[in-house]
Design a protein around this motif. Structure first.
Motif, PDB file in Angstrom:
ATOM      1  N   LEU A  44      -7.327  -1.356  -6.703  1.00  0.00           N
ATOM      2  CA  LEU A  44      -6.371  -1.184  -5.612  1.00  0.00           C
ATOM      3  C   LEU A  44      -7.018  -1.569  -4.275  1.00  0.00           C
ATOM      4  CD1 LEU A  44      -4.971   0.379  -7.896  1.00  0.00           C
ATOM      5  CD2 LEU A  44      -4.217   2.048  -6.196  1.00  0.00           C
ATOM      6  N   TYR A  45      -6.839  -2.832  -3.916  1.00  0.00           N
ATOM      7  CA  TYR A  45      -7.216  -3.295  -2.576  1.00  0.00           C
ATOM      8  C   TYR A  45      -5.942  -3.283  -1.737  1.00  0.00           C
ATOM      9  CZ  TYR A  45     -11.819  -4.946  -4.122  1.00  0.00           C
ATOM     10  OH  TYR A  45     -13.103  -5.025  -4.597  1.00  0.00           O
ATOM     11  N   PHE A  46      -5.670  -2.154  -1.082  1.00  0.00           N
ATOM     12  CA  PHE A  46      -4.463  -2.039  -0.274  1.00  0.00           C
ATOM     13  C   PHE A  46      -4.541  -2.978   0.929  1.00  0.00           C
ATOM     14  CE2 PHE A  46      -2.952   2.534  -1.458  1.00  0.00           C
ATOM     15  CZ  PHE A  46      -2.525   2.047  -2.674  1.00  0.00           C
ATOM     16  N   ILE A  47      -3.370  -3.423   1.373  1.00  0.00           N
ATOM     17  CA  ILE A  47      -3.238  -4.309   2.530  1.00  0.00           C
ATOM     18  C   ILE A  47      -2.438  -3.556   3.593  1.00  0.00           C
ATOM     19  CG2 ILE A  47      -2.330  -6.516   3.352  1.00  0.00           C
ATOM     20  CD1 ILE A  47      -2.377  -7.277   0.218  1.00  0.00           C
ATOM     21  N   THR A  48      -3.003  -3.394   4.777  1.00  0.00           N
ATOM     22  CA  THR A  48      -2.333  -2.604   5.816  1.00  0.00           C
ATOM     23  C   THR A  48      -1.841  -3.446   6.987  1.00  0.00           C
ATOM     24  OG1 THR A  48      -4.450  -2.143   6.905  1.00  0.00           O
ATOM     25  CG2 THR A  48      -3.686  -0.549   5.261  1.00  0.00           C
ATOM     26  N   LYS A  49      -1.893  -4.760   6.875  1.00  0.00           N
ATOM     27  CA  LYS A  49      -1.507  -5.614   7.997  1.00  0.00           C
ATOM     28  C   LYS A  49      -0.029  -5.461   8.342  1.00  0.00           C
ATOM     29  CE  LYS A  49      -2.668 -10.205   9.775  1.00  0.00           C
ATOM     30  NZ  LYS A  49      -3.090 -11.585   9.439  1.00  0.00           N
ATOM     31  N   CYS A 109       0.839  -1.203   0.000  1.00  0.00           N
ATOM     32  CA  CYS A 109       0.000   0.000   0.000  1.00  0.00           C
ATOM     33  C   CYS A 109       0.870   1.247   0.000  1.00  0.00           C
ATOM     34  CB  CYS A 109      -0.949   0.013   1.198  1.00  0.00           C
ATOM     35  SG  CYS A 109      -0.150   0.024   2.813  1.00  0.00           S
ATOM     36  N   THR A 110       0.228   2.390  -0.250  1.00  0.00           N
ATOM     37  CA  THR A 110       0.871   3.691  -0.185  1.00  0.00           C
ATOM     38  C   THR A 110       0.216   4.486   0.935  1.00  0.00           C
ATOM     39  OG1 THR A 110       1.311   3.685  -2.565  1.00  0.00           O
ATOM     40  CG2 THR A 110       1.393   5.810  -1.447  1.00  0.00           C
ATOM     41  N   ILE A 111       1.025   5.009   1.847  1.00  0.00           N
ATOM     42  CA  ILE A 111       0.521   5.799   2.972  1.00  0.00           C
ATOM     43  C   ILE A 111       1.364   7.059   3.082  1.00  0.00           C
ATOM     44  CG2 ILE A 111       0.119   5.869   5.468  1.00  0.00           C
ATOM     45  CD1 ILE A 111      -0.140   2.822   5.416  1.00  0.00           C
ATOM     46  N   ASP A 112       0.711   8.198   3.115  1.00  0.00           N
ATOM     47  CA  ASP A 112       1.410   9.485   3.215  1.00  0.00           C
ATOM     48  C   ASP A 112       2.471   9.630   2.121  1.00  0.00           C
ATOM     49  OD1 ASP A 112      -0.111  10.062   5.457  1.00  0.00           O
ATOM     50  OD2 ASP A 112       1.388   9.268   6.855  1.00  0.00           O
ATOM     51  N   GLY A 113       2.184   9.106   0.946  1.00  0.00           N
ATOM     52  CA  GLY A 113       3.104   9.225  -0.173  1.00  0.00           C
ATOM     53  C   GLY A 113       4.248   8.234  -0.158  1.00  0.00           C
ATOM     54  N   LEU A 114       4.322   7.388   0.860  1.00  0.00           N
ATOM     55  CA  LEU A 114       5.377   6.385   0.948  1.00  0.00           C
ATOM     56  C   LEU A 114       4.834   5.005   0.589  1.00  0.00           C
ATOM     57  CD1 LEU A 114       7.381   7.303   4.194  1.00  0.00           C
ATOM     58  CD2 LEU A 114       8.127   7.546   1.826  1.00  0.00           C
ATOM     59  N   ALA A 122     -13.656  -9.701  11.419  1.00  0.00           N
ATOM     60  CA  ALA A 122     -12.727  -8.633  11.803  1.00  0.00           C
ATOM     61  C   ALA A 122     -11.488  -8.595  10.920  1.00  0.00           C
ATOM     62  CB  ALA A 122     -12.312  -8.809  13.267  1.00  0.00           C
ATOM     63  N   ARG A 123     -11.180  -9.702  10.266  1.00  0.00           N
ATOM     64  CA  ARG A 123      -9.949  -9.775   9.490  1.00  0.00           C
ATOM     65  C   ARG A 123     -10.030  -9.000   8.178  1.00  0.00           C
ATOM     66  NH1 ARG A 123      -9.917 -15.990  11.338  1.00  0.00           N
ATOM     67  NH2 ARG A 123     -12.075 -15.690  10.669  1.00  0.00           N
ATOM     68  N   LYS A 124     -11.239  -8.519   7.836  1.00  0.00           N
ATOM     69  CA  LYS A 124     -11.380  -7.634   6.682  1.00  0.00           C
ATOM     70  C   LYS A 124     -10.766  -6.261   6.936  1.00  0.00           C
ATOM     71  CE  LYS A 124     -15.832  -7.761   5.993  1.00  0.00           C
ATOM     72  NZ  LYS A 124     -17.157  -7.536   5.365  1.00  0.00           N
ATOM     73  N   ALA A 125     -10.487  -5.948   8.191  1.00  0.00           N
ATOM     74  CA  ALA A 125     -10.022  -4.601   8.537  1.00  0.00           C
ATOM     75  C   ALA A 125      -8.715  -4.236   7.846  1.00  0.00           C
ATOM     76  CB  ALA A 125      -9.848  -4.489  10.052  1.00  0.00           C
ATOM     77  N   PHE A 126      -7.922  -5.254   7.461  1.00  0.00           N
ATOM     78  CA  PHE A 126      -6.619  -4.982   6.861  1.00  0.00           C
ATOM     79  C   PHE A 126      -6.684  -4.870   5.332  1.00  0.00           C
ATOM     80  CE2 PHE A 126      -5.730  -7.650  10.716  1.00  0.00           C
ATOM     81  CZ  PHE A 126      -5.363  -6.579  11.522  1.00  0.00           C
ATOM     82  N   ILE A 127      -7.876  -5.040   4.755  1.00  0.00           N
ATOM     83  CA  ILE A 127      -8.059  -4.868   3.314  1.00  0.00           C
ATOM     84  C   ILE A 127      -8.776  -3.540   3.113  1.00  0.00           C
ATOM     85  CG2 ILE A 127      -8.962  -5.882   1.196  1.00  0.00           C
ATOM     86  CD1 ILE A 127      -6.851  -7.582   2.666  1.00  0.00           C
ATOM     87  N   VAL A 128      -8.087  -2.574   2.495  1.00  0.00           N
ATOM     88  CA  VAL A 128      -8.612  -1.210   2.406  1.00  0.00           C
ATOM     89  C   VAL A 128      -8.749  -0.809   0.937  1.00  0.00           C
ATOM     90  CG1 VAL A 128      -8.284   1.183   3.123  1.00  0.00           C
ATOM     91  CG2 VAL A 128      -7.414  -0.679   4.568  1.00  0.00           C
ATOM     92  N   PRO A 129      -9.971  -0.864   0.375  1.00  0.00           N
ATOM     93  CA  PRO A 129     -10.163  -0.463  -1.019  1.00  0.00           C
ATOM     94  C   PRO A 129      -9.910   1.030  -1.197  1.00  0.00           C
ATOM     95  CG  PRO A 129     -12.270  -0.970   0.025  1.00  0.00           C
ATOM     96  CD  PRO A 129     -11.217  -1.324   1.004  1.00  0.00           C
ATOM     97  N   GLN A 130      -9.315   1.379  -2.341  1.00  0.00           N
ATOM     98  CA  GLN A 130      -8.998   2.771  -2.648  1.00  0.00           C
ATOM     99  C   GLN A 130     -10.010   3.289  -3.673  1.00  0.00           C
ATOM    100  OE1 GLN A 130      -6.157   4.291  -0.908  1.00  0.00           O
ATOM    101  NE2 GLN A 130      -6.773   2.407   0.156  1.00  0.00           N
ATOM    102  N   TYR A 131     -10.827   4.248  -3.261  1.00  0.00           N
ATOM    103  CA  TYR A 131     -11.923   4.712  -4.100  1.00  0.00           C
ATOM    104  C   TYR A 131     -11.557   5.992  -4.860  1.00  0.00           C
ATOM    105  CZ  TYR A 131     -14.745   1.454  -1.353  1.00  0.00           C
ATOM    106  OH  TYR A 131     -15.246   0.332  -0.756  1.00  0.00           O
TER     107      TYR A 131
END
Length: 333
Positions: free
Chosen positions: A187-192, A66-71, A93-102
């Motif tokens: 883009l389904y970002f992963i934040t785990k 994933c990209t966070i704060d440009g990194l 609860a394990r869906k929390a780490f999959i973050v779709p980018q809209y």
């Protein structure tokens, strides 16, 4: 190694020590933000040192997901089959780490998977898209310059599902706000593997986690035909992930007829992005299914399925390590 009694013995040493316990569902949704010493599930972690390693936060594991704060590169996304698995129960609860980018705005979009002919003549699964608009209680989707009314159903687990028929085949359509894409991939970002202490890609890799110990014990019990005990452990994890229990009739769970397959599916969902899936399958003589859309299928040397018996799953010891330690013997292929 199939030393199932030993597996249970050593799992019980950890369980009986009472040094570790499962996070609640709400705590689990924030697990990636915790320091290892603040995570009661973390048994052995490699700690990221805040303030010392900040300069490397662009090229670490989380930066690929994933990209966070440009990194971060943000080039490796959650697979369609994993998203389906973790969404089977809507509150998991394990869906929390999959973050779709809209995209900006409120445009709705339908996404489905169909087989497309590649340049080499093989059929590969590919994402297809169509604009959606709400019409009464269901959606109408644009497809091939025409409109299709989507069929709406509610699955036994409470998930709203849309679909359409084409040439006698049913296509499941995922209706959501229009997503950002890279190439043809949403883009389904992963934040785990990011956001420890709320810092972009800070992360302390957890090598052994308490839920894995419980799943190890459950698998060993299953292989010793102690199924009811295995299901009790499985449900103790699910209770802390906002998921309903599996009962003794495991066929009613995810459609499997073998409890071991239920356990492997639970391991896949629980331990995703922690480095377990391929080894879990291969050691249990299961094949690795890669027949879903993704850049892993873009060339003629791609594998839609990797068999547990294939020699290419054997890891070879790097030559420089053999040269450094003359007693090492190369793995046989």
């Amino acid at each position: 190694m199939e030393q199932n009694e030993k597996c249970i013995e050593y799992a019980d040493k950890v369980i009986d020590s009472e040094r570790f316990h499962l996070l609640s569902a709400n705590e689990y949704r924030k697990m990636n933000t915790l320091l290892p010493e603040a995570n009661p599930e973390a048994i052995f972690s490699i700690k990221y040192l805040s303030g010392i390693e900040e300069g490397s936060l662009n090229d670490v594991v989380g930066g690929f997901y994933c990209t966070i704060d440009g990194l971060g590169w943000g080039e490796m996304y959650a697979s369609r089959t994993y998203i389906d698995a973790v969404s089977y129960f809507p509150n998991d609860a394990r869906k929390a780490f999959i973050v779709p980018q809209y995209e900006d705005g409120d445009q709705m979009e339908g996404v489905w998977v169909s087989m497309i002919m590649a340049e080499d003549g093989t059929l590969i699964p590919s994402y297809q898209y169509g604009a959606c608009r709400l019409d009464g209680s269901t959606y109408v989707m644009t497809k091939d310059n025409s409109e299709v009314v989507l069929d709406k159903t509610i699955t036994p687990t409470g998930v709203v599902q849309y679909s359409f028929q084409d040439a006698g085949q049913t296509y499941v359509v995922y209706v959501d706000k229009k997503m950002k894409k890279r190439g043809n991939y949403p883009l389904y970002f992963i934040t785990k593997c990011s956001l420890q202490e709320e810092k972009n890609h800070a992360w302390s890799p957890c090598i052994i986690r308490y839920s894995e110990v419980l799943l190890n014990k459950a698998e060993a019990l299953c292989k010793l035909d102690r199924n009811s005990e295995a299901i009790t452990i499985l449900n103790s994890i699910r209770a802390n992930r906002d998921c309903p229990d599996y009962n003794n009739d495991v066929i009613s769970g995810r459609g499997y007829t073998d409890l071991l397959d239920i356990l492997l599916e639970e391991r896949r969902i629980e331990l995703a992005y922690e480095g377990h899936r391929a080894l879990d399958l291969f050691r249990n003589k299961r094949n690795l299914n890669r027949n879903y859309p993704g850049s892993h299928l873009v060339n003629k040397d791609s594998y839609k399925e990797i068999k547990w018996s294939d020699k290419n799953i054997i890891e070879l010891i790097p030559l420089n390590q053999i040269n450094a330690q003359g007693n090492l013997v190369q793995n046989e292929i």
